[in-house]
Write an enzyme that holds these catalytic residues in place. Structure first.
Site, mmCIF file in Angstrom:
data_model
loop_
_atom_site.group_PDB
_atom_site.id
_atom_site.type_symbol
_atom_site.label_atom_id
_atom_site.label_comp_id
_atom_site.label_asym_id
_atom_site.label_seq_id
_atom_site.Cartn_x
_atom_site.Cartn_y
_atom_site.Cartn_z
ATOM 1 C CB THR A 62 -20.055 24.575 63.249
ATOM 2 O OG1 THR A 62 -18.796 25.055 62.797
ATOM 3 C CG2 THR A 62 -20.475 25.314 64.516
ATOM 4 C CE LYS A 66 -18.295 21.127 60.330
ATOM 5 N NZ LYS A 66 -17.668 21.644 59.107
ATOM 6 C CG ASP A 102 -18.745 21.636 55.280
ATOM 7 O OD1 ASP A 102 -19.572 22.561 55.305
ATOM 8 O OD2 ASP A 102 -18.203 21.172 56.301
ATOM 9 N N GLY A 127 -4.332 19.949 52.678
ATOM 10 C CA GLY A 127 -5.005 19.596 53.932
ATOM 11 C C GLY A 127 -5.698 18.255 53.823
ATOM 12 C CG ASN A 151 -2.400 16.874 55.968
ATOM 13 O OD1 ASN A 151 -2.790 18.037 55.996
ATOM 14 N ND2 ASN A 151 -2.457 16.087 57.039
ATOM 15 C CE LYS A 156 -4.080 14.163 60.961
ATOM 16 N NZ LYS A 156 -4.526 15.489 61.395
HETATM 17 P P1 NDP Z 1 -9.238 20.483 60.567
HETATM 18 O O1 NDP Z 1 -8.758 20.908 61.892
HETATM 19 O O2 NDP Z 1 -10.095 19.268 60.437
HETATM 20 O O3 NDP Z 1 -7.954 20.207 59.604
HETATM 21 C C1 NDP Z 1 -6.909 21.135 59.588
HETATM 22 C C2 NDP Z 1 -5.941 20.800 58.449
HETATM 23 O O4 NDP Z 1 -5.041 21.895 58.297
HETATM 24 C C3 NDP Z 1 -5.092 19.561 58.687
HETATM 25 O O5 NDP Z 1 -4.896 18.904 57.454
HETATM 26 C C4 NDP Z 1 -3.772 20.162 59.205
HETATM 27 O O6 NDP Z 1 -2.649 19.353 58.951
HETATM 28 C C5 NDP Z 1 -3.697 21.394 58.358
HETATM 29 N N1 NDP Z 1 -2.852 22.472 58.923
HETATM 30 C C6 NDP Z 1 -3.106 23.242 60.006
HETATM 31 N N2 NDP Z 1 -2.154 24.173 60.178
HETATM 32 C C7 NDP Z 1 -1.273 24.004 59.151
HETATM 33 C C8 NDP Z 1 -0.075 24.657 58.777
HETATM 34 N N3 NDP Z 1 0.418 25.691 59.472
HETATM 35 N N4 NDP Z 1 0.556 24.232 57.655
HETATM 36 C C9 NDP Z 1 0.067 23.201 56.933
HETATM 37 N N5 NDP Z 1 -1.065 22.519 57.254
HETATM 38 C C10 NDP Z 1 -1.720 22.927 58.350
HETATM 39 O O7 NDP Z 1 -9.936 21.757 59.921
HETATM 40 P P2 NDP Z 1 -11.141 21.782 58.870
HETATM 41 O O8 NDP Z 1 -10.848 20.812 57.805
HETATM 42 O O9 NDP Z 1 -12.416 21.718 59.595
HETATM 43 O O10 NDP Z 1 -11.039 23.288 58.289
HETATM 44 C C11 NDP Z 1 -10.044 23.630 57.347
HETATM 45 C C12 NDP Z 1 -10.324 25.017 56.788
HETATM 46 O O11 NDP Z 1 -11.551 24.995 56.050
HETATM 47 C C13 NDP Z 1 -10.471 26.115 57.847
HETATM 48 O O12 NDP Z 1 -9.858 27.291 57.374
HETATM 49 C C14 NDP Z 1 -11.975 26.310 57.929
HETATM 50 O O13 NDP Z 1 -12.322 27.628 58.333
HETATM 51 C C15 NDP Z 1 -12.379 26.068 56.476
HETATM 52 N N6 NDP Z 1 -13.786 25.674 56.319
HETATM 53 C C16 NDP Z 1 -14.590 26.486 55.570
HETATM 54 C C17 NDP Z 1 -15.924 26.188 55.399
HETATM 55 C C18 NDP Z 1 -16.781 27.092 54.578
HETATM 56 O O14 NDP Z 1 -18.018 26.907 54.551
HETATM 57 N N7 NDP Z 1 -16.209 28.074 53.892
HETATM 58 C C19 NDP Z 1 -16.518 24.968 55.993
HETATM 59 C C20 NDP Z 1 -15.571 24.162 56.725
HETATM 60 C C21 NDP Z 1 -14.258 24.524 56.881
HETATM 61 P P3 NDP Z 1 -2.227 18.169 59.964
HETATM 62 O O15 NDP Z 1 -3.112 17.018 59.654
HETATM 63 O O16 NDP Z 1 -0.809 17.936 59.660
HETATM 64 O O17 NDP Z 1 -2.450 18.712 61.378
#
Ligand code: NDP
Length: 275
Positions: A62, A66, A102, A127, A151, A156
């Site tokens: 985690t 990753k 995932d 995202g 996004n 990205k």
């Molecule tokens: P990452 O850090 O890899 O990616 C984050 C993403 O969120 C990016 O696309 C980022 O955009 C975007 N972002 C962050 N803040 C904002 C905002 N305020 N407004 C718009 N876009 C935003 O995170 P992960 O992909 O690892 O995780 C994403 C979600 O998925 C989390 O909530 C995590 O808890 C959940 N998750 C759930 C799992 C499950 O088993 N249920 C497993 C894995 C993840 P930018 O590129 O512009 O920064």
């Protein structure tokens, strides 16, 4: 002899994985121990080497490791390669297999637990981070009518869509590009909800009867789910089922038996209530 597994992350105190895999092992009669490891930042390889030397058979991975796990694996699945991230490792001699369950867990939760097909539907993915990347191939496998990736950092989303450019139904845009568009399934794969924030998504994206799915779990009615609810979306779901299902996929991969996820989902579900 008891087989050894663990989840590695930093921090790791929040993890539900030992609880989940403990229940699965008991229900499936598997002689295995599953613990939580706090890997040192910058020291992922050393921690995994030590775990393997102690007889470890597999790891869940985690945040923030990753991508390190992706580099550590000697063989990657196609899903893990496209995601650029590994959330499960399996050790067999010198061979290190890397997988990403995932997205599979997410699709199984939607299609099997919620009973909602993606086939021929209009799907919106908010995202373009690790979770969104992991969802891409499993989503496309379900043959949606269209898949739109949005996004905050548009480049990205464009890069991600380009990686599956042969799939004509995939497009990328920024949030402003969503004006006038409606979808049948909307997934919030941003991390905005972890900070109580709302991605700048217009309420008009939710078509009548739209599934609104928040990948974060255990947070109740997040700003995204509240927006969806007020716009008339139903059903609403969070990522607890995804969590249980990705764990079940890893368990199957390691142990050859698929556990029933329902008891885990029932125990970890936080009601999506609120105004
Ligand atoms: P990452 O850090 O890899 O990616 C984050 C993403 O969120 C990016 O696309 C980022 O955009 C975007 N972002 C962050 N803040 C904002 C905002 N305020 N407004 C718009 N876009 C935003 O995170 P992960 O992909 O690892 O995780 C994403 C979600 O998925 C989390 O909530 C995590 O808890 C959940 N998750 C759930 C799992 C499950 O088993 N249920 C497993 C894995 C993840 P930018 O590129 O512009 O920064």
């Amino acid at each position: 002899m008891t087989d050894l597994y663990a989840v590695i992350g930093n921090p790791i105190s929040q993890t539900k994985s030992p609880f989940i895999h403990g229940l699965y092992a008991k229900a499936c009669g598997q002689d295995m121990a599953y613990t939580a490891l706090e890997g040192p930042l910058g020291g992922f390889s050393g921690a995994v080497d030590a775990f393997r030397a102690a007889g470890g058979r597999g790891l869940n991975v985690t945040v923030p490791f990753k991508m390190d796990a992706c580099a550590y694996a000697t063989t990657l699945s196609e899903r893990a390669r496209l995601a650029g991230a590994v959330n499960a490792l399996k050790f067999e001699g010198d061979q290190v297999w890397g997988e990403n369950f995932d997205g599979m867990g997410l699709v199984r939760d939607v299609t099997h637990n919620l009973g909602i097909a993606l086939r021929n539907k209009r799907v919106l993915l908010l995202g373009a981070g690790g979770a969104a990347r992991g969802a891409l191939l499993p989503f496309l496998h379900e043959q949606p009518a269209s898949l739109t990736i949005v996004n905050r950092t548009l480049s990205k989303a464009v890069t991600l869509a380009a990686e599956v450019a042969s799939q004509a139904q995939v497009t990328a845009c920024g949030y402003v590009g969503l004006a006038g568009q409606a979808f049948d399934l909307v997934f919030n794969a941003t991390s905005a909800s972890l900070r109580g924030e709302l991605p700048p998504v217009p309420a008009t994206v939710f078509a009548p009867g739209c599934l609104a799915y928040e990948l974060a779990y255990g947070k109740g009615l997040t700003p995204f789910l509240r927006l969806a609810k007020n716009a008339g979306a139903a059903p609403l779901a969070d990522g607890v089922g995804m969590l249980a299902e990705q764990a079940a996929e890893a368990f199957l991969w390691w142990r050859g038996v698929r556990p029933d996820t329902r008891p885990v989902i029932a125990q970890l579900t936080v009601p999506l209530s609120g105004s």
